[in-house]
Design an enzyme around this catalytic site. Structure first.
Site, mmCIF file in Angstrom:
data_model
loop_
_atom_site.group_PDB
_atom_site.id
_atom_site.type_symbol
_atom_site.label_atom_id
_atom_site.label_comp_id
_atom_site.label_asym_id
_atom_site.label_seq_id
_atom_site.Cartn_x
_atom_site.Cartn_y
_atom_site.Cartn_z
ATOM 1 N N LYS A 118 53.379 80.846 81.149
ATOM 2 C CA LYS A 118 52.821 81.519 82.386
ATOM 3 C C LYS A 118 53.532 80.795 83.590
ATOM 4 O O LYS A 118 53.795 81.312 84.581
ATOM 5 C CB LYS A 118 51.246 81.337 82.483
ATOM 6 C CG LYS A 118 50.767 82.438 81.559
ATOM 7 C CD LYS A 118 49.235 82.382 81.570
ATOM 8 C CE LYS A 118 48.279 83.289 80.795
ATOM 9 N NZ LYS A 118 46.944 83.342 80.853
ATOM 10 N N LYS B 43 54.312 90.239 73.296
ATOM 11 C CA LYS B 43 53.071 90.786 73.258
ATOM 12 C C LYS B 43 52.491 91.749 74.438
ATOM 13 O O LYS B 43 52.918 91.415 75.554
ATOM 14 C CB LYS B 43 51.751 89.698 73.267
ATOM 15 C CG LYS B 43 50.342 90.194 73.326
ATOM 16 C CD LYS B 43 49.373 88.801 73.719
ATOM 17 C CE LYS B 43 47.911 89.461 73.639
ATOM 18 N NZ LYS B 43 46.875 88.104 73.992
ATOM 19 N N LYS C 64 48.768 93.109 80.252
ATOM 20 C CA LYS C 64 48.274 93.895 81.424
ATOM 21 C C LYS C 64 48.973 93.460 82.543
ATOM 22 O O LYS C 64 48.822 93.952 83.662
ATOM 23 C CB LYS C 64 46.899 93.976 81.287
ATOM 24 C CG LYS C 64 46.113 92.710 81.504
ATOM 25 C CD LYS C 64 44.620 92.866 81.226
ATOM 26 C CE LYS C 64 43.878 91.611 81.034
ATOM 27 N NZ LYS C 64 43.649 90.903 82.180
#
Length: 488
Positions: free
Chosen positions: A273, A354, A357
């Protein structure tokens, strides 16, 4: 030898004509601990709560296997505001530590829930953590000025007897997608029938990366409405927004002090991230400590997760074990639960990645609020291989394997059954079948979602859920405070 304070309360109960016995046990501070030691169900416990209303404080007595419907209680009292007394208020008004109050609190108007009287005998506080009163329930009606009300809901019996407690958290950011539904929400809905399930909208985690305040507010409500529309039942489970309960942040800070920099540096999700952020906050680095707090506050036994979150549950277990070793048994060690298929739904355009969203490119992400035409277009453009066989092979055919997993989970059939059904189909026809399966599965959800957003029901459900969450997390945090030496 019986404590003088306990004997004093016993004498007062005798004067009122309330039959009781005094039961001695090791130091135990919560109803579950006491009843577990005595080998009795939580339904035979009778905790006394102190609450602050608009016009003063009250004592409220309920059975241990129930939760309060705050809307009903506010209506009975004729007040707009009602909250649990804090530590200082409780002790000042009762003269005993939080959690040790007897059913009789002189000077406080006393309300007893009618479900208390379904049992012949009940066990409650004595003013001491090493003694418990066994009350003759019918005699409680002799308390001066007592009012009997009907304002609680009983948790299903199997929830109390199984000991299963499940915590699930999801961030209110981006667009909730079919991967979330297949990999998590669908399992959450089914799992509500066993154990106590706690669903938390983790907005504190969301702000570890920059958020637009208006969007965060909207996405929090959107997520709550989708969960309810998908089948999360607030009468069976607890649904609330994380920031409604400050116990999460408070325990998260404490757990920071029981985790090492080395442990945090090994968190792979942080590495992934942080690469996507121009500004990397301390919160992003540190959020596994908050995630551990989320889980440990509720004596969680199971955490439904995707494979990429398993490392965080392992960290939670590590910090719980370290705390337990230093301060005595405090935290339950949770187990990660990962679905064998559907636990990790992949992006339709990037089947080695993956479905997310928060991905800037949403062309490979099927949103739960997408229109039928948008769903058909996305599935039709899903990446596949150059072959023709519809078989599940993650290594060599990741795109088709992903579509098989989605169809399998939504249609509730095995992977082998999907392969059998479509063994003679082309990729084009299979994609059409997958798209229609997705549309058929989420159309009822979308209809219910629109109904919820158009009513005032949503906010009421979230506030009630937070109240129920604090009833569980508050005692656990106080236990932690006492063990580490905080003044409480």
């Amino acid at each position: 030898m019986i404590d003088k304070k306990v004997q004093k309360y016993s004498d007062e109960l005798k004067k009122l004509g309330i039959g009781h016995e005094i039961v001695e046990h090791p130091e135990l501070k919560t109803p579950p601990e006491v009843m577990g030691y005595l080998g009795l169900p939580l339904s035979l416990s009778v905790p006394t709560l102190v609450m602050k209303a608009d016009n003063g404080f009250i004592a409220f007595v309920r059975r241990g296997d129930t939760h309060i419907d705050m809307r009903k209680l506010r209506a009975v009292l004729g007040v707009k505001k009602l909250r649990m007394a804090n530590e200082e208020e409780f002790t000042r008004l009762t003269g005993v530590p939080l959690g040790a109050a007897t059913v009789y609190s002189p000077g406080l108007p006393t309300f007893i829930d009618k479900k208390v009287f379904d049992e012949k005998y009940l066990y409650g506080g004595t003013g001491s953590f090493v003694f418990t009163f066994k009350y003759k329930t019918e005699d409680l009606k002799r308390i001066d000025g007592v009012r009997i009300v009907d304002v609680t809901d009983v948790l299903p019996q199997e929830k109390e007897s199984s000991g299963r407690r499940v915590f699930s958290g999801i961030q209110p950011s981006g667009n909730l997608h079919v991967g979330n539904y297949v990999g998590a929400i669908k399992h959450w809905v089914v799992g509500q029938e066993e154990g106590l399930n706690i669903f938390c909208i983790v907005d504190l985690h969301a702000i570890t990366v920059p958020q637009d305040p208006t969007q965060l507010h909207e996405k929090s409500l959107e997520l709550a409405a989708i969960l309810l529309a998908a089948g999360i039942d607030p009468e069976k489970s607890i649904l609330f927004i994380q920031s409604y309960n400050p116990d999460h942040a408070n325990l998260g800070w404490i757990l920071n002090c029981y985790l090492s920099i080395g442990q945090m540096n090994r968190m792979t999700q942080y590495k992934d991230k942080s690469k996507k952020q121009q500004f990397v906050s301390v919160g992003l680095f540190d959020y596994p400590a908050l995630m551990a707090a989320d889980i440990l506050l509720y004596n969680t036994t199971e955490v439904p997760i995707g494979e990429d979150q398993k490392q965080h549950v392992e960290l939670t277990r590590d910090v719980a074990e370290r705390f337990n070793k230093q301060h005595g048994y405090t935290f339950v060690l949770p187990e990660p639960v990962i679905p064998k298929v559907g636990g990790r739904v992949m992006d339709l355009k990037k089947p080695m990645q993956k479905m997310s969203k928060s991905d800037e490119d949403q062309s490979g992400v099927i949103g739960l609020l997408d229109t039928p035409d948008e769903i058909r277009e996305k599935v039709d453009s899903a990446v596949t291989d150059s072959g023709k066989q519809i078989v599940y092979d993650e290594e060599n055919k990741p795109g088709i394997s992903n579509l098989i997993a989605i169809y399998s989970q939504l249609n509730e059939v095995s992977v082998s059954e999907v392969e059998r059904r479509f063994k003679d189909s082309s990729y084009v026809n299979f994609k059409k079948a997958v798209a229609e399966e997705v549309i058929e599965s989420i159309t009822p959800l979308q209809k219910r979602y629109r109904e919820l957003r158009g009513s005032g029901e949503l906010t009421k459900v979230l506030k009630r859920g937070a109240e129920r969450a604090r009833e569980i997390s508050g005692p656990k945090l106080r236990e932690v405070y006492e063990k580490i030496g905080f003044v409480v």
